[in-house]
Design a protein around this motif. Structure first.
Motif, PDB file in Angstrom:
ATOM      1  N   ARG A  64       0.832  -1.212   0.000  1.00 26.96           N
ATOM      2  CA  ARG A  64       0.000   0.000   0.000  1.00 26.96           C
ATOM      3  C   ARG A  64       0.866   1.261   0.000  1.00 26.96           C
ATOM      4  N   THR A  65       1.934   1.249   0.767  1.00 29.11           N
ATOM      5  CA  THR A  65       2.851   2.394   0.810  1.00 29.11           C
ATOM      6  C   THR A  65       3.438   2.658  -0.570  1.00 29.11           C
ATOM      7  N   LEU A  66       3.883   1.605  -1.233  1.00 24.90           N
ATOM      8  CA  LEU A  66       4.497   1.765  -2.555  1.00 24.90           C
ATOM      9  C   LEU A  66       3.486   2.234  -3.597  1.00 24.90           C
ATOM     10  N   ILE A  67       2.255   1.802  -3.471  1.00 23.66           N
ATOM     11  CA  ILE A  67       1.201   2.284  -4.373  1.00 23.66           C
ATOM     12  C   ILE A  67       0.951   3.766  -4.104  1.00 23.66           C
ATOM     13  N   ALA A  68       0.877   4.134  -2.826  1.00 25.05           N
ATOM     14  CA  ALA A  68       0.582   5.518  -2.455  1.00 25.05           C
ATOM     15  C   ALA A  68       1.643   6.492  -2.963  1.00 25.05           C
ATOM     16  N   VAL A  69       2.904   6.083  -2.974  1.00 27.21           N
ATOM     17  CA  VAL A  69       3.964   6.973  -3.450  1.00 27.21           C
ATOM     18  C   VAL A  69       4.168   6.855  -4.961  1.00 27.21           C
ATOM     19  N   GLY A  70       3.385   6.019  -5.594  1.00 22.60           N
ATOM     20  CA  GLY A  70       3.407   5.933  -7.047  1.00 22.60           C
ATOM     21  C   GLY A  70       4.516   5.085  -7.641  1.00 22.60           C
ATOM     22  N   LEU A  71       5.183   4.273  -6.830  1.00 23.82           N
ATOM     23  CA  LEU A  71       6.252   3.444  -7.379  1.00 23.82           C
ATOM     24  C   LEU A  71       5.742   2.135  -7.974  1.00 23.82           C
ATOM     25  N   ILE A  72       4.660   1.617  -7.433  1.00 23.94           N
ATOM     26  CA  ILE A  72       4.097   0.413  -8.031  1.00 23.94           C
ATOM     27  C   ILE A  72       2.604   0.622  -8.255  1.00 23.94           C
ATOM     28  N   ARG A  73       2.052  -0.214  -9.090  1.00 21.13           N
ATOM     29  CA  ARG A  73       0.604  -0.150  -9.282  1.00 21.13           C
ATOM     30  C   ARG A  73       0.014  -1.539  -9.207  1.00 21.13           C
ATOM     31  N   ARG A  74      -1.250  -1.548  -8.882  1.00 19.54           N
ATOM     32  CA  ARG A  74      -2.016  -2.787  -8.700  1.00 19.54           C
ATOM     33  C   ARG A  74      -2.846  -3.019  -9.948  1.00 19.54           C
ATOM     34  N   ARG A  75      -2.877  -4.270 -10.385  1.00 24.33           N
ATOM     35  CA  ARG A  75      -3.694  -4.648 -11.534  1.00 24.33           C
ATOM     36  C   ARG A  75      -4.431  -5.935 -11.200  1.00 24.33           C
ATOM     37  N   THR A  76      -5.589  -6.067 -11.778  1.00 24.94           N
ATOM     38  CA  THR A  76      -6.319  -7.325 -11.673  1.00 24.94           C
ATOM     39  C   THR A  76      -6.530  -7.853 -13.088  1.00 24.94           C
ATOM     40  N   ARG A  77      -6.819  -9.124 -13.159  1.00 17.20           N
ATOM     41  CA  ARG A  77      -7.070  -9.760 -14.447  1.00 17.20           C
ATOM     42  C   ARG A  77      -8.499 -10.263 -14.458  1.00 17.20           C
ATOM     43  N   ALA A  78      -9.131 -10.147 -15.593  1.00 18.37           N
ATOM     44  CA  ALA A  78     -10.524 -10.582 -15.729  1.00 18.37           C
ATOM     45  C   ALA A  78     -10.670 -12.022 -15.272  1.00 18.37           C
ATOM     46  N   GLY A  79     -11.676 -12.248 -14.435  1.00 19.55           N
ATOM     47  CA  GLY A  79     -11.972 -13.592 -13.960  1.00 19.55           C
ATOM     48  C   GLY A  79     -11.109 -14.070 -12.806  1.00 19.55           C
ATOM     49  N   GLU A  80     -10.173 -13.241 -12.326  1.00 18.15           N
ATOM     50  CA  GLU A  80      -9.306 -13.619 -11.210  1.00 18.15           C
ATOM     51  C   GLU A  80      -9.534 -12.686 -10.030  1.00 18.15           C
ATOM     52  N   ARG A  81      -9.391 -13.221  -8.843  1.00 15.79           N
ATOM     53  CA  ARG A  81      -9.505 -12.403  -7.633  1.00 15.79           C
ATOM     54  C   ARG A  81      -8.150 -11.892  -7.164  1.00 15.79           C
ATOM     55  N   THR A  82      -7.097 -12.482  -7.677  1.00 21.41           N
ATOM     56  CA  THR A  82      -5.750 -12.114  -7.260  1.00 21.41           C
ATOM     57  C   THR A  82      -5.354 -10.766  -7.842  1.00 21.41           C
ATOM     58  N   ALA A  83      -4.714  -9.946  -7.019  1.00 20.15           N
ATOM     59  CA  ALA A  83      -4.158  -8.674  -7.479  1.00 20.15           C
ATOM     60  C   ALA A  83      -2.690  -8.897  -7.817  1.00 20.15           C
ATOM     61  N   TYR A  84      -2.245  -8.199  -8.839  1.00 17.13           N
ATOM     62  CA  TYR A  84      -0.849  -8.277  -9.265  1.00 17.13           C
ATOM     63  C   TYR A  84      -0.238  -6.886  -9.190  1.00 17.13           C
ATOM     64  N   TYR A  85       1.052  -6.843  -8.900  1.00 16.80           N
ATOM     65  CA  TYR A  85       1.746  -5.577  -8.700  1.00 16.80           C
ATOM     66  C   TYR A  85       2.934  -5.506  -9.637  1.00 16.80           C
ATOM     67  N   ARG A  86       3.220  -4.277 -10.083  1.00 13.08           N
ATOM     68  CA  ARG A  86       4.355  -4.074 -10.978  1.00 13.08           C
ATOM     69  C   ARG A  86       4.889  -2.662 -10.828  1.00 13.08           C
ATOM     70  N   ILE A  87       6.127  -2.480 -11.276  1.00 15.30           N
ATOM     71  CA  ILE A  87       6.731  -1.161 -11.383  1.00 15.30           C
ATOM     72  C   ILE A  87       6.672  -0.788 -12.857  1.00 15.30           C
ATOM     73  N   ASP A  88       6.082   0.340 -13.153  1.00 17.58           N
ATOM     74  CA  ASP A  88       6.083   0.826 -14.532  1.00 17.58           C
ATOM     75  C   ASP A  88       7.400   1.543 -14.801  1.00 17.58           C
ATOM     76  N   ASP A  89       7.823   1.518 -16.052  1.00 16.79           N
ATOM     77  CA  ASP A  89       9.099   2.138 -16.410  1.00 16.79           C
ATOM     78  C   ASP A  89       9.146   3.622 -16.073  1.00 16.79           C
ATOM     79  N   ASP A  90       8.023   4.314 -16.145  1.00 23.25           N
ATOM     80  CA  ASP A  90       8.022   5.750 -15.871  1.00 23.25           C
ATOM     81  C   ASP A  90       7.873   6.078 -14.381  1.00 23.25           C
ATOM     82  N   ALA A  91       7.762   5.075 -13.535  1.00 26.42           N
ATOM     83  CA  ALA A  91       7.589   5.316 -12.100  1.00 26.42           C
ATOM     84  C   ALA A  91       8.797   6.026 -11.493  1.00 26.42           C
ATOM     85  N   TRP A  92       9.982   5.701 -11.953  1.00 21.29           N
ATOM     86  CA  TRP A  92      11.193   6.286 -11.380  1.00 21.29           C
ATOM     87  C   TRP A  92      11.297   7.765 -11.709  1.00 21.29           C
TER      88      TRP A  92
END
Length: 151
Positions: A64-92
């Motif tokens: 949650r901290t990393l999402i709040a500061v904009g370094l990572i983002r949360r994504r979900t996939r259709a039909g799944e309950r699991t959340a996935y996290y990633r760093i976008d190239d422009d986050a830095w």
């Protein structure tokens, strides 16, 4: 096993850096380190916890901290309950720009403080010290497009 050991050592270096430079808990830096090098680039909290040898319970607030500061983002996939996290190239770049904008903002705050106490008063010396540093930093970065610097 040697690759895993080297990977974990590198992730620990990332964690130590972000603890020292940003005041983040080591686990937060480990999450960042893993997300910088993992494959695939999107990972669930369970994936991250397993990779960095952390408990799943420690993941939630740190993610949650990393999402709040904009370094990572949360994504979900259709039909799944699991959340996935990633760093976008422009986050830095966005993170560095926010830091520069914050420095420029603090220059303004210290300038207002000098007005408040009187720029020539005895109380102003600490404000002058901060103002001078932040003004120099603002000028150094003012040439960057969108950096928030003056001009």
């Amino acid at each position: 096993m040697a690759d895993e050991t080297r990977t974990l050592e590198w992730i620990e270096q990332v964690a130590e850096f972000f603890t020292r430079q940003e005041g983040l808990p080591p686990i937060t830096g480990r999450i960042l380190g893993w997300l910088m090098i993992c494959e695939p680039p999107e990972q669930s909290a369970a994936d991250i916890a397993g990779a960095i040898k952390a408990s799943r319970a420690s993941m939630t607030s740190n993610i949650r901290t990393l999402i709040a500061v904009g370094l990572i983002r949360r994504r979900t996939r259709a039909g799944e309950r699991t959340a996935y996290y990633r760093i976008d190239d422009d986050a830095w770049e966005a993170a560095v720009r926010r830091r520069i904008e914050g420095m420029v903002e603090f220059e303004g705050i210290t300038a207002r403080g000098l007005t408040l106490v009187g720029a020539d008063s005895d109380r102003a010396s600490r404000l002058h010290a901060a103002y001078d540093v932040y003004r120099r930093v603002g000028k150094a970065f003012s040439h960057l497009e969108g950096a928030g610097g003056p001009g």
